[in-house]
Scaffold this active site. Structure first.
Site, PDB file in Angstrom:
ATOM      1  CE  LYS A   1      -6.115   2.103   7.723  1.00 24.53           C
ATOM      2  NZ  LYS A   1      -5.509   2.796   6.346  1.00 24.53           N
TER       3      LYS A   1
ATOM      4  NE  ARG B   1      -0.234   7.682   5.707  1.00 30.09           N
ATOM      5  CZ  ARG B   1      -0.062   6.860   6.778  1.00 30.09           C
ATOM      6  NH1 ARG B   1       0.755   6.705   7.343  1.00 30.09           N
ATOM      7  NH2 ARG B   1      -1.098   6.089   7.184  1.00 30.09           N
TER       8      ARG B   1
ATOM      9  CD  GLU C   1      -2.193   1.491   2.753  1.00 35.15           C
ATOM     10  OE1 GLU C   1      -2.799   2.712   3.417  1.00 35.15           O
ATOM     11  OE2 GLU C   1      -2.751   0.472   3.597  1.00 35.15           O
TER      12      GLU C   1
END
Length: 197
Positions: free
Chosen positions: A120, A37, A33
């Site tokens: 998640k 960010r 992943e």
């Protein structure tokens, strides 16, 4: 998710994506992943897609526009910190798997209403760790949880021991200091150790 460990990567330099992917594969991890960010995230996804055998996903996806961008970049799955109906819908329009984040039973109920069977759990460590997932799983027997946030080499086995957890995500094997040093051998070593756990 199919792998028991999903590395969460924050890239500061997109050129690191290919050697990083190769290092993960060498350690036995075939999914990653790459988060949005940093400014390097989107290009990192594009570059990582060039690594044969590596399944590349996008993390920190917050809006439908982000979904469009990461799908165009080649992301094969999407991970979100929270649950957004608009983001889930856009991912489905593109035919891409999505793993939205939840923290409460109400959010799990919303995920069930959207037809999801895997979410998640974030931030797992602060919410109560494996014991919290055990408790949350009871009223949702068909739901699988991917704990994220606070998962480490020391706690990974405890999370994976929970029946509703098949995959846990973490960043210790792809820490930013390892990336900054381009320590691919250490990333491979930590990845292999994570799978051994």
């Amino acid at each position: 998710m199919s792998s028991p460990v999903l590395p969460v990567v924050v890239l500061d330099d997109a050129t690191q994506a290919v050697p990083l992917g190769e290092a993960l594969l060498a350690g036995g991890i075939d999914s990653v992943e790459i988060t949005l960010r940093t400014a390097a995230g989107l290009e990192g996804i594009r570059r990582a897609r060039a690594v044969p055998g590596l399944r590349v996903g996008a993390g920190s996806v917050l809006t439908p526009a982000h979904v469009d961008q990461v799908v165009e970049a080649g992301a094969e799955f999407i991970v979100c910190p929270g649950l957004s109906t608009a983001v889930v819908s856009r991912a489905r329009e593109h035919g891409v798997d999505i793993l939205p984040g939840v923290a409460t039973a109400s959010e799990v109920m919303a995920a069930v209403a959207l037809g999801l069977d895997e979410v998640k759990l974030f931030p797992a460590g602060l919410l109560g760790g494996p014991a919290y997932i055990e408790a949350l799983s009871a009223p949702f027997p068909g739901m699988r949880f991917v704990p994220s946030g606070g998962v480490s080499a020391a706690t990974l086995a405890d999370y994976l021991a929970v029946p509703s957890v098949r995959t846990a995500s973490g960043s210790w094997m792809v820490a930013r200091d390892l990336l900054a040093r381009a320590d691919w051998a250490r990333i491979t070593e930590l990845s292999a150790q994570a799978l051994d756990l």
